[in-house]
Design an enzyme around this catalytic site. Structure first.
Site, PDB file in Angstrom:
ATOM      1  CB  CYS A 132      -0.923  -0.013   1.215  1.00 23.31           C
ATOM      2  SG  CYS A 132      -1.958   1.450   1.299  1.00 23.31           S
ATOM      3  CB  CYS A 135      -0.700   2.516   4.052  1.00 22.90           C
ATOM      4  SG  CYS A 135      -2.109   1.820   3.226  1.00 22.90           S
ATOM      5  CG  ASP A 136       3.123   1.047   4.343  1.00 27.15           C
ATOM      6  OD1 ASP A 136       2.583   1.460   5.382  1.00 27.15           O
ATOM      7  OD2 ASP A 136       2.980  -0.117   3.915  1.00 27.15           O
TER       8      ASP A 136
END
Ligand code: NAP
Length: 305
Positions: A132, A135-136
């Site tokens: 992701c 997200c990261d």
């Protein structure tokens, strides 16, 4: 006994909830995590009509607010284990041994990221290997990252990472991308993006954190050790079919076999969104699936009476 239990609260489940509420069905939505589904992890959405640009998180919030405003009850943190057929419907079994009885079930559980399956991937997941970028990605500011895949997700991830990574390398197993033309044009205009064609990841190296990736050119057989700080895997998704492929017929990839009405081959069980067989897995097609399935469920319930 409920008329309908909707499993999953992504776009398909939330659209289904709006339609079920309008049809005055007695229903609930159950969700194993927090509501929203896959789109919670999508940075920019610019192909959902009515929104020129919106984050996945914001769109998920709007779907939920809309469903709740219609009177939808969403139960989060309820992981489904199994179902059995009973007189007039089904009994759903949840972890913690709770059971719920319903006349119909709509499975709208979506899909999860597919893995590469190479050495180092599992060991370094969360230590430089990610599924992701939204997200990261922020953890890789000023660093060198690699994105694996050639679809819309991979190209979107590479464009997103290129905003703050010093260098982004997209690795694709073929010599052309399947992503939309506008995304490919944008990607190719970015100075800090390099594309490596005809190559697959053989191994991800690192002692506690990713340090390099062994790439193999599938045409020449040549291997290269390519230094990177992070690897973003974007090679598609696999259906979240709840392990029910033995009970409800699925295609060879594990997606529930169901047409536009969402009817699976088990009367009373319907599937909508990314978890069903279909050509185009998008937010708009998932939402449309939710509406179509509930329309058919209403007819099914009327036929039962
Ligand atoms: P996808 O379209 O299925 O693409 C997966 C990519 O990964 C393909 O390029 C595939 O290569 C490659 N691949 C698969 N297995 C691999 C492996 N083991 N090793 C290396 N490469 C591998 O998946 P997606 O990009 O996640 O998109 C899923 C769906 O969501 C699609 O319908 C997509 O259009 C949609 N989507 C839309 C948007 C948007 O419109 N904004 C954004 C994201 C996703 P091949 O090309 O050789 O098969």
């Amino acid at each position: 006994m409920y008329d309908l239990v909707i499993i999953g609260s992504g776009p398909a489940g939330m659209a289904a909830a709006v339609y079920a509420a309008r049809a005055e069905l007695d229903f609930i939505v159950v969700e194993k995590d927090i509501s929203g589904g896959q789109i919670l992890e999508t940075s920019d959405i610019d192909n959902y009509p009515g929104y020129q640009n919106i984050s996945g998180f914001d769109l998920a919030e709007k779907f939920r607010a809309h469903a709740e405003a219609c009177g939808t009850e969403i139960i989060e943190g309820m992981k489904i284990e199994d179902f059995k057929q009973i007189e007039g419907g089904f009994e759903l079994l949840f972890d913690g041994a709770k059971t719920i009885e319903t006349k119909t079930i709509l499975i709208a559980t979506g899909a999860n990221p597919r893995k590469l399956g190479c050495p180092g991937e599992e060991e370094l997941a969360g230590a430089g290997v990610s599924y992701c970028a939204t997200c990261d990605g922020a953890f890789f500011k000023g660093r060198e990252t690699m994105v694996v895949g050639g679809g819309n997700t991979a190209v979107e991830d590479a464009i997103f990472l290129a905003r703050f990574c010093s260098k982004v390398t997209l690795v694709h197993r073929r010599d052309s991308l399947r992503a939309s033309k506008n995304l490919v044009t944008k990607l190719q205009s970015l100075p800090n993006v390099t594309i490596i064609w005809d190559s697959v990841v053989e191994k991800i190296n690192g002692e506690g954190r990713v340090s390099s990736v062994v790439l193999k050119n599938v045409k020449t057989g040549e291997t290269t050790d390519y230094p990177v700080n992070g690897v973003f895997v974007a090679v598609g998704t696999k259906p979240n079919n709840l392990g029910w492929s033995g009970k409800i017929p699925c295609d060879e990839s594990g997606y529930f076999i169901a047409g536009e009405t969402g009817e699976t081959q088990i009367p009373g069980i319907f599937a909508a969104g990314d978890v069903r067989t279909k050509n185009l897995r998008q937010i708009i097609t998932a939402a449309a699936d939710g509406a179509n399935a509930v329309y058919r469920i209403e007819q099914y319930l009327a036929e039962m009476r």
